[in-house]
Scaffold this motif. Structure first.
Motif, PDB file in Angstrom:
ATOM      1  N   VAL A 164       0.819  -1.215   0.000  1.00  0.00           N
ATOM      2  CA  VAL A 164       0.000   0.000   0.000  1.00  0.00           C
ATOM      3  C   VAL A 164       0.855   1.268   0.000  1.00  0.00           C
ATOM      4  O   VAL A 164       0.473   2.295   0.547  1.00  0.00           O
ATOM      5  CB  VAL A 164      -0.957   0.014   1.210  1.00  0.00           C
ATOM      6  CG1 VAL A 164      -2.021  -1.056   1.065  1.00  0.00           C
ATOM      7  CG2 VAL A 164      -0.192  -0.167   2.531  1.00  0.00           C
ATOM      8  N   ASN A 166       1.470   3.320  -2.308  1.00  0.00           N
ATOM      9  CA  ASN A 166       0.841   4.339  -3.161  1.00  0.00           C
ATOM     10  C   ASN A 166       1.820   4.911  -4.173  1.00  0.00           C
ATOM     11  O   ASN A 166       1.637   4.787  -5.376  1.00  0.00           O
ATOM     12  CB  ASN A 166       0.192   5.437  -2.331  1.00  0.00           C
ATOM     13  CG  ASN A 166      -0.698   6.363  -3.171  1.00  0.00           C
ATOM     14  OD1 ASN A 166      -1.314   5.929  -4.160  1.00  0.00           O
ATOM     15  ND2 ASN A 166      -0.800   7.622  -2.799  1.00  0.00           N
ATOM     16  N   ASP A 185     -11.349  -1.998   3.466  1.00  0.00           N
ATOM     17  CA  ASP A 185     -10.605  -1.642   2.267  1.00  0.00           C
ATOM     18  C   ASP A 185     -10.240  -0.158   2.333  1.00  0.00           C
ATOM     19  O   ASP A 185     -10.792   0.601   3.142  1.00  0.00           O
ATOM     20  CB  ASP A 185     -11.441  -1.946   1.027  1.00  0.00           C
ATOM     21  CG  ASP A 185     -11.974  -3.378   1.044  1.00  0.00           C
ATOM     22  OD1 ASP A 185     -11.168  -4.315   1.044  1.00  0.00           O
ATOM     23  OD2 ASP A 185     -13.219  -3.552   1.081  1.00  0.00           O
ATOM     24  N   TYR A 187      -9.510   3.477   0.181  1.00  0.00           N
ATOM     25  CA  TYR A 187      -9.510   4.294  -1.035  1.00  0.00           C
ATOM     26  C   TYR A 187      -8.552   5.458  -0.827  1.00  0.00           C
ATOM     27  O   TYR A 187      -8.623   6.164   0.190  1.00  0.00           O
ATOM     28  CB  TYR A 187     -10.910   4.812  -1.353  1.00  0.00           C
ATOM     29  CG  TYR A 187     -10.995   5.509  -2.694  1.00  0.00           C
ATOM     30  CD1 TYR A 187     -11.038   4.771  -3.871  1.00  0.00           C
ATOM     31  CD2 TYR A 187     -11.023   6.898  -2.791  1.00  0.00           C
ATOM     32  CE1 TYR A 187     -11.118   5.401  -5.109  1.00  0.00           C
ATOM     33  CE2 TYR A 187     -11.095   7.536  -4.023  1.00  0.00           C
ATOM     34  CZ  TYR A 187     -11.144   6.783  -5.176  1.00  0.00           C
ATOM     35  OH  TYR A 187     -11.214   7.407  -6.402  1.00  0.00           O
ATOM     36  N   ASN A 194      -6.304   7.568  -8.775  1.00  0.00           N
ATOM     37  CA  ASN A 194      -6.569   7.129  -7.418  1.00  0.00           C
ATOM     38  C   ASN A 194      -6.407   5.623  -7.299  1.00  0.00           C
ATOM     39  O   ASN A 194      -6.323   4.910  -8.304  1.00  0.00           O
ATOM     40  CB  ASN A 194      -7.980   7.549  -6.993  1.00  0.00           C
ATOM     41  CG  ASN A 194      -8.155   9.056  -7.043  1.00  0.00           C
ATOM     42  OD1 ASN A 194      -7.189   9.806  -6.900  1.00  0.00           O
ATOM     43  ND2 ASN A 194      -9.378   9.504  -7.241  1.00  0.00           N
ATOM     44  N   ARG A 195      -6.390   5.149  -6.071  1.00  0.00           N
ATOM     45  CA  ARG A 195      -6.241   3.719  -5.819  1.00  0.00           C
ATOM     46  C   ARG A 195      -7.380   3.206  -4.944  1.00  0.00           C
ATOM     47  O   ARG A 195      -7.868   3.910  -4.057  1.00  0.00           O
ATOM     48  CB  ARG A 195      -4.911   3.417  -5.113  1.00  0.00           C
ATOM     49  CG  ARG A 195      -3.669   3.735  -5.945  1.00  0.00           C
ATOM     50  CD  ARG A 195      -2.443   3.166  -5.261  1.00  0.00           C
ATOM     51  NE  ARG A 195      -1.191   3.575  -5.862  1.00  0.00           N
ATOM     52  CZ  ARG A 195      -0.569   2.943  -6.846  1.00  0.00           C
ATOM     53  NH1 ARG A 195      -1.112   1.863  -7.393  1.00  0.00           N
ATOM     54  NH2 ARG A 195       0.599   3.375  -7.301  1.00  0.00           N
ATOM     55  N   TYR A 197      -7.518  -0.022  -2.630  1.00  0.00           N
ATOM     56  CA  TYR A 197      -6.795  -1.170  -2.104  1.00  0.00           C
ATOM     57  C   TYR A 197      -7.786  -2.155  -1.477  1.00  0.00           C
ATOM     58  O   TYR A 197      -8.382  -1.881  -0.432  1.00  0.00           O
ATOM     59  CB  TYR A 197      -5.781  -0.730  -1.046  1.00  0.00           C
ATOM     60  CG  TYR A 197      -4.562  -0.037  -1.603  1.00  0.00           C
ATOM     61  CD1 TYR A 197      -3.664  -0.727  -2.407  1.00  0.00           C
ATOM     62  CD2 TYR A 197      -4.289   1.297  -1.302  1.00  0.00           C
ATOM     63  CE1 TYR A 197      -2.523  -0.101  -2.904  1.00  0.00           C
ATOM     64  CE2 TYR A 197      -3.151   1.931  -1.781  1.00  0.00           C
ATOM     65  CZ  TYR A 197      -2.270   1.224  -2.586  1.00  0.00           C
ATOM     66  OH  TYR A 197      -1.142   1.847  -3.069  1.00  0.00           O
ATOM     67  N   THR A 206      -4.571  -5.450  -2.635  1.00  0.00           N
ATOM     68  CA  THR A 206      -4.399  -5.373  -4.082  1.00  0.00           C
ATOM     69  C   THR A 206      -5.111  -4.138  -4.599  1.00  0.00           C
ATOM     70  O   THR A 206      -6.287  -3.915  -4.271  1.00  0.00           O
ATOM     71  CB  THR A 206      -4.980  -6.623  -4.781  1.00  0.00           C
ATOM     72  OG1 THR A 206      -4.311  -7.788  -4.298  1.00  0.00           O
ATOM     73  CG2 THR A 206      -4.805  -6.527  -6.288  1.00  0.00           C
ATOM     74  N   ASP A 207      -4.411  -3.337  -5.396  1.00  0.00           N
ATOM     75  CA  ASP A 207      -5.030  -2.153  -5.998  1.00  0.00           C
ATOM     76  C   ASP A 207      -5.946  -2.591  -7.136  1.00  0.00           C
ATOM     77  O   ASP A 207      -5.481  -3.067  -8.172  1.00  0.00           O
ATOM     78  CB  ASP A 207      -3.957  -1.202  -6.512  1.00  0.00           C
ATOM     79  CG  ASP A 207      -4.536   0.056  -7.155  1.00  0.00           C
ATOM     80  OD1 ASP A 207      -5.762   0.268  -7.054  1.00  0.00           O
ATOM     81  OD2 ASP A 207      -3.760   0.832  -7.756  1.00  0.00           O
ATOM     82  N   ALA A 209      -8.395  -0.469  -8.400  1.00  0.00           N
ATOM     83  CA  ALA A 209      -9.087   0.739  -8.845  1.00  0.00           C
ATOM     84  C   ALA A 209      -9.415   0.721 -10.333  1.00  0.00           C
ATOM     85  O   ALA A 209     -10.498   1.137 -10.747  1.00  0.00           O
ATOM     86  CB  ALA A 209      -8.259   1.981  -8.507  1.00  0.00           C
ATOM     87  N   THR A 215     -10.569   5.057 -10.740  1.00  0.00           N
ATOM     88  CA  THR A 215      -9.247   5.698 -10.725  1.00  0.00           C
ATOM     89  C   THR A 215      -9.322   7.207 -10.897  1.00  0.00           C
ATOM     90  O   THR A 215      -8.501   7.940 -10.353  1.00  0.00           O
ATOM     91  CB  THR A 215      -8.352   5.135 -11.846  1.00  0.00           C
ATOM     92  OG1 THR A 215      -9.034   5.290 -13.095  1.00  0.00           O
ATOM     93  CG2 THR A 215      -8.034   3.676 -11.625  1.00  0.00           C
TER      94      THR A 215
END
Length: 618
Positions: A164, A166, A185, A187, A194-195, A197, A206-207, A209, A215
């Protein structure tokens, strides 16, 4: 110039802050105020930020600006700063350069408190910013950090394993269990994509998005999760801030901007937000299959005026059982959207009284707190604003109407020199009344060279709720957590040590974070409730309301995601009970619409409650 009513009001505030002094307000260049109810701000014709004017400096007995002084020897210690002892100082935030020549470098990042591994202890997720070389791949970008709670007062960095980091320019974080699998989770709102997770239940994320369709791009800020349409799945609202091109940043005298266009009280500063094009807002409907659909326009929350959104929160303000939506905007009116129960919202920003302050003026709002401070059963708001302006307490008068009661509550004047960011209602002393915490820090490094009574790094504010109507600043004991002077941005609140006291984590721009441990010692009692939604509610029960009654006192707590400034706090509901030794009644309004009463068998405990099943675990 301001109206006579406005001038008189400000004079009273200043006289309160500085006895026997009442100065004439000096409006900042380019910041002349108007009533936006009569005329909307015109992008490109105004620059800078919306403030209340210019006030005389407030200094402490040692002639220090009050924002970095005012410490009191021997005052009660409320918080102690344990950043190093807890192991959090291994994280260092970065955001551009120290000079802050562009607006992208100034807002900073949020922080989240979440139990990512469901072991019953809150972990900490700190977002990081970035640099312009980092955006272009010319240097390694700063990384976010997830810190595991070791249950012994310390935290361990597990970012690499969790996945994570980023490694984008991060601004906001919102926690929610969007797929109802029982695991939180994350965001992340970035400048750029954006992601989302997804929690894999094994300490990793896991991303997803791209697959989920959330995203975006551009510049996103403080998001919020909430089930606005009652289908049992959390939906996602993401505000946008401003359009920004790193290759062509706005600079006075360049790119069509006239020389001197970007200044504050006569000094050259970074440009924005006013004068820049804003970003729209986005509402993503959860399809229940791991994907989302952008319904912003259909739902009428797309922000066609392109306001500068900073923070948002889903919460039921009119108590009709449906989540409404509040958005704190910078230097333009705030938004309040009423849920119409048909998948759309009605913009009630002005008619509710939330868009503007008591003077009919827009403010530069950064953060938003949610809570029932006067125990009337209705949810109230507190918003943080720019320096030379007061933070605003909005009392809910019922039927979705709000009144600015900041001056009447006695907390307007004290906030004038401060520039507020993250904020929250919290009962720091467990007396049954919600207090207010504010994280502060300026956006213009040059203020340290001016005699304005404000500073780049600032101490936090704690406002004690005296009786449900009046507040009083808690003195900052010398050397205590309230005396830390930092450039704070994100703030998250929660019981990190499971000891019945609410602690605070600050994400500070260009610096290490701050962990403030609550060390109040008194005989007051408390309970904390962790809610699990049933089949027709979101699993994490975001959107639930809980009413706790002890004797003649009835308190309300709401589970929400987001708020503060771009941050996400403990979603367990904490209630101070004062001297009460038993809880007479607990009523839960679940997101599904179901209502349930439970019996609390003991106090000074954390209980897990499942919809329809009552307490399932201490």
């Amino acid at each position: 110039m301001p109206s006579s009513r406005s001038s008189q009001f400000r004079c009273v505030l200043l006289a309160t802050a500085v006895p026997a002094i009442c100065v004439t307000l000096l409006l900042s260049s380019g910041l002349a105020q108007q009533n936006p109810a009569e005329k909307e701000p015109v992008r490109g014709q105004q620059s800078g930020v919306s403030t209340g004017g210019a006030y005389a400096p407030v200094k402490d007995p040692l002639s220090r600006p009050i924002t970095a002084g005012g410490f009191v020897d021997g005052a009660p210690v409320i918080f102690i700063e344990i950043t190093h002892a807890a192991g959090l100082d291994i994280f260092h935030h970065r955001s551009g350069t120290p000079e802050k020549r562009t607006i992208l470098e100034t807002p900073g990042s949020g922080v989240a408190l979440l139990d990512y591994d469901t072991d019953g202890w809150l972990d900490i997720y700190l977002l990081n910013g970035s640099t312009f070389p980092g955006l272009k791949g010319k240097e390694a970008p700063p990384r976010a950090m997830l810190l595991h709670n070791n249950h012994d007062g310390t935290f361990t960095d597990i970012t690499e394993k969790a996945g994570v980091a980023n490694e984008r320019w991060g601004f906001g974080v919102a926690v929610g269990d969007y797929d109802n699998d029982g695991w939180p989770d994350i965001y992340v709102s970035n400048f750029g994509k954006n992601r989302l997770y997804h929690n894999n239940h094994d300490g990793t994320f896991t991303d997803v998005a791209e697959k989920a369709g959330v995203t975006l791009g551009g510049w996103s800020t403080g998001a919020t999760w909430g089930d606005y349409d009652h289908d049992g799945f959390l939906d996602l609202f993401v505000p946008g801030y401003a359009k920004f091109d790193p290759d062509h940043p706005p600079v006075s005298g360049k790119g069509g901007l006239p020389p001197g266009f970007c200044n504050f009280r006569g000094i050259e500063v970074m440009c924005g937000p006013r004068g820049l094009a804003g970003e729209g807002d986005h509402l993503f409907h959860n399809n229940g299959d791991g994907t989302f659909t952008d319904v912003s326009v259909k739902a009428k929350v797309s922000d066609p005026k392109d306001y500068y959104g900073f923070a948002s929160v889903f919460v039921d303000v009119d108590d009709d059982g449906w989540l409404d939506l509040a958005v704190a905007n910078d230097s333009v009116p705030k938004y309040l959207y009423r849920n119409k129960h048909d998948g759309t919202f009605e913009d009630v920003s002005y008619i509710s009284g939330f868009a503007l302050n008591d003077e009919g003026r827009e403010q530069a709002s950064m953060g938003i707190a949610v809570g029932d401070y006067n125990r009337d059963g209705k949810v109230d708001f507190y918003t943080t604003n720019f320096s030379d302006d007061y933070n605003t307490l909005y009392r809910n008068d019922g039927d979705g109407n709000f009144s600015d009661v900041s001056a009447r509550a006695g907390i307007a004047a004290v906030t004038l020199p401060f520039l507020g960011w993250g904020t929250g209602f919290l009962d720091y002393d467990n007396d049954g009344l919600l207090d207010i915490f504010v994280a502060n820090g300026h956006v213009y490094p040059g203020v340290d060279l001016q005699d304005w009574g404000t500073t780049w790094a600032q101490r936090p504010l704690l406002l004690r709720n005296l009786d449900g109507s009046k507040f009083q600043e808690v003195l900052a004991a010398t050397g205590s957590g309230l005396a830390v002077v930092v450039s704070a941005r994100g703030a998250a609140f929660g019981d990190l040590f499971n000891d019945g006291h609410i602690d605070v984590v600050l994400n500070n721009i260009d610096s290490k974070p701050t962990l403030l441990r609550n060390v109040v010692k008194n005989s007051n009692h408390w309970i904390t409730l962790k809610l699990l939604g049933g089949p027709k509610s979101p699993r994490d029960a975001i959107g639930a309301k809980v009413f706790v009654t002890t004797g003649s006192v009835r308190q309300r707590g709401d589970i929400f995601s987001g708020g503060s400034y771009a941050s996400s706090s403990d979603q367990r509901l904490h209630f101070g009970l004062g001297a009460a030794v038993k809880v007479d009644r607990v009523e839960i309004h679940w997101p599904s619409g179901a209502k349930e009463e439970i019996t609390i068998p003991a106090i000074d405990r954390i209980f897990t409650v499942k919809e329809g099943k009552g307490i399932i675990a201490p």
